[in-house]
Design a protein around this motif. Structure first.
Motif, short mmCIF file in Angstrom:
data_model
loop_
_atom_site.label_atom_id
_atom_site.label_comp_id
_atom_site.label_asym_id
_atom_site.label_seq_id
_atom_site.Cartn_x
_atom_site.Cartn_y
_atom_site.Cartn_z
N ILE A 169 0.89 -1.18 0.00
CA ILE A 169 0.00 0.00 0.00
C ILE A 169 0.92 1.23 0.00
O ILE A 169 1.99 1.19 0.59
N GLU A 170 0.47 2.32 -0.62
CA GLU A 170 1.31 3.52 -0.73
C GLU A 170 1.73 4.08 0.63
O GLU A 170 1.12 3.79 1.66
N ARG A 185 -2.07 12.28 2.93
CA ARG A 185 -2.58 11.03 2.36
C ARG A 185 -2.42 9.93 3.39
O ARG A 185 -1.32 9.72 3.90
N HIS A 220 -9.59 6.73 -7.73
CA HIS A 220 -8.15 6.47 -7.78
C HIS A 220 -7.93 5.00 -7.45
O HIS A 220 -8.80 4.36 -6.88
N TYR A 221 -6.78 4.48 -7.76
CA TYR A 221 -6.42 3.10 -7.42
C TYR A 221 -7.49 2.13 -7.89
O TYR A 221 -7.85 1.19 -7.19
N TYR A 279 -3.89 -5.23 -3.56
CA TYR A 279 -3.76 -4.83 -4.97
C TYR A 279 -3.62 -6.05 -5.87
O TYR A 279 -4.11 -6.05 -7.00
N THR A 306 -7.01 3.33 6.45
CA THR A 306 -6.32 3.64 5.19
C THR A 306 -6.91 2.83 4.06
O THR A 306 -7.19 3.34 2.97
N ASP A 309 -10.25 4.00 2.95
CA ASP A 309 -10.10 5.22 2.17
C ASP A 309 -9.77 4.86 0.72
O ASP A 309 -10.36 5.40 -0.22
N LYS A 310 -8.86 3.93 0.52
CA LYS A 310 -8.49 3.52 -0.84
C LYS A 310 -9.65 2.81 -1.53
O LYS A 310 -9.90 3.02 -2.71
N ARG A 313 -12.15 5.18 -2.90
CA ARG A 313 -11.71 5.78 -4.17
C ARG A 313 -11.78 4.78 -5.32
O ARG A 313 -12.10 5.11 -6.45
#
Ligand code: AMP
Ligand code: MG
Length: 319
Positions: A169-170, A185, A220-221, A279, A306, A309-310, A313
């Motif tokens: 994860i970023e 972020r 996103h993502y 991912y 987190t 949140d992803k 998106r």
């Protein structure tokens, strides 16, 4: 070419070309941070808008002074504690840092990645690497070399293969306002761990609060397949009459005839293991025969926040 040869990667970078690097978060599309042609090549290969700044990857804590013109005390504390690691600091930039990297801002985002191969490569180079995630803009970030090849097979001379990303994860991105920490972020490093070092922090991670901020587009993502997020998968499938569904759930298998394929991210309920697999699961379903993807909401604590949140998106509908 997929390789582990950092000499070859160094040669390509020294020629001003791009190399994909493994990090503990996701794979990065990297070029010489002091070469504007290389920086432009990153934006065009990713199809990334120039208004979206890039992260500078450095080899050591000491190198930070070459990139940032002012380093707040709390930034020093955080770097000392979490580098190398999944924390990106946004700091006032040195004039040598190109406006292309920062999207015209006077701040630069910088981090020291925690991956042996990439740190060895950085140690061979006499410049830092600028790198966003190695995926077309808006797509799912790559967490192994095969994902990168899927996106850019014919466009890259060297993809450094560092195995599966250990975090997947970023990074968490933080900046400073009046020397105080602001989180732009959410990422791998939970807010609690940051607050344990610097006291309470402010969260400004939505486009409405800070339209310029990091990876904060509402969509996103995202997988290409129609995707949904729900607290109760079984009920959601019934209410929406979905069929041939791929389900990505946190801990437990969900039984329903509407589900064709299912990936449980961590049967022991470990948030870190789940984030490492997330991912990869998205990539797998995007390439599979399922018609749509349904995600189960994660527990609302730590890394779970987190990931939610992803997922929000990733499941926001295309405009
Ligand atoms: P990626 O490497 O694709 O996860 O993207 C890097 C992220 O860092 C992007 O979401 C950028 O918006 C963010 N970023 C880079 N520089 C800055 C900056 N100066 N201020 C705020 N965010 C930044
Ligand atoms: Mg990205």
């Amino acid at each position: 070419m997929i390789t582990t040869n950092i000499d070859k990667a160094g040669d390509v970078l020294n020629q001003g070309k791009l190399v994909v690097i493994p990090t503990e978060t996701v794979y990065g599309l990297a070029g010489n941070a002091f070469d504007e042609n290389a920086i432009n090549a990153i934006f065009s290969l990713k199809n990334r808008p120039k208004s979206n700044p890039l992260i500078v990857h450095i080899k050591s804590l000491e190198y930070l002074e070459k990139v940032a013109s002012h380093i707040p005390e709390k930034a020093k504390l955080l770097a000392a504690k979490f580098w190398p690691g999944p924390l990106t600091l946004v700091l006032s930039k040195k004039p040598e840092i190109s406006d292309l990297i920062t999207a015209g801002k006077d701040t630069v985002a910088v981090r020291m990645p925690n991956h042996d191969l990439t740190l060895s490569l950085l140690n061979k180079l006499d410049f830092p690497l600028v790198a966003p995630s190695a995926n077309p803009f808006g797509s799912i970030s790559p967490t192994c070399a095969a994902h990168v090849m899927h996106y850019f097979e014919n466009e890259l001379e060297v993809v450094l293969d560092g195995g599966d990303c250990t975090i997947g994860i970023e990074s968490t991105i933080v900046g400073f306002e009046e020397e105080e920490v602001v989180v732009y972020r959410l990422g791998t490093l939970p807010l609690e761990e940051i607050e344990a070092i610097v006291g309470s922090v402010t969260l400004k991670n939505s486009t409405s609060v800070n339209p310029q901020a990091p990876g904060m587009q509402e969509r996103h993502y995202a997988p290409n397949k129609q995707s949904y997020l729900t607290e109760n998968v079984d009920q959601f499938l019934m209410l929406n009459s979905l069929d041939n569904v791929g389900v990505i759930s946190f801990q437990s298998e969900i039984l329903s005839p509407r589900i064709s394929q299912q990936i449980v991210l961590s049967s022991k309920g470990d948030l870190k293991e789940a984030s490492r697999n997330l991912y990869k699961a998205m990539h797998q379903f995007d390439l599979s025969s399922v018609d749509c993807i349904v995600f189960e909401t994660f527990p609302k604590v730590g890394l779970g926040l987190t990931i939610n949140d992803k997922l929000k998106r990733a499941t926001t509908q295309k405009q």
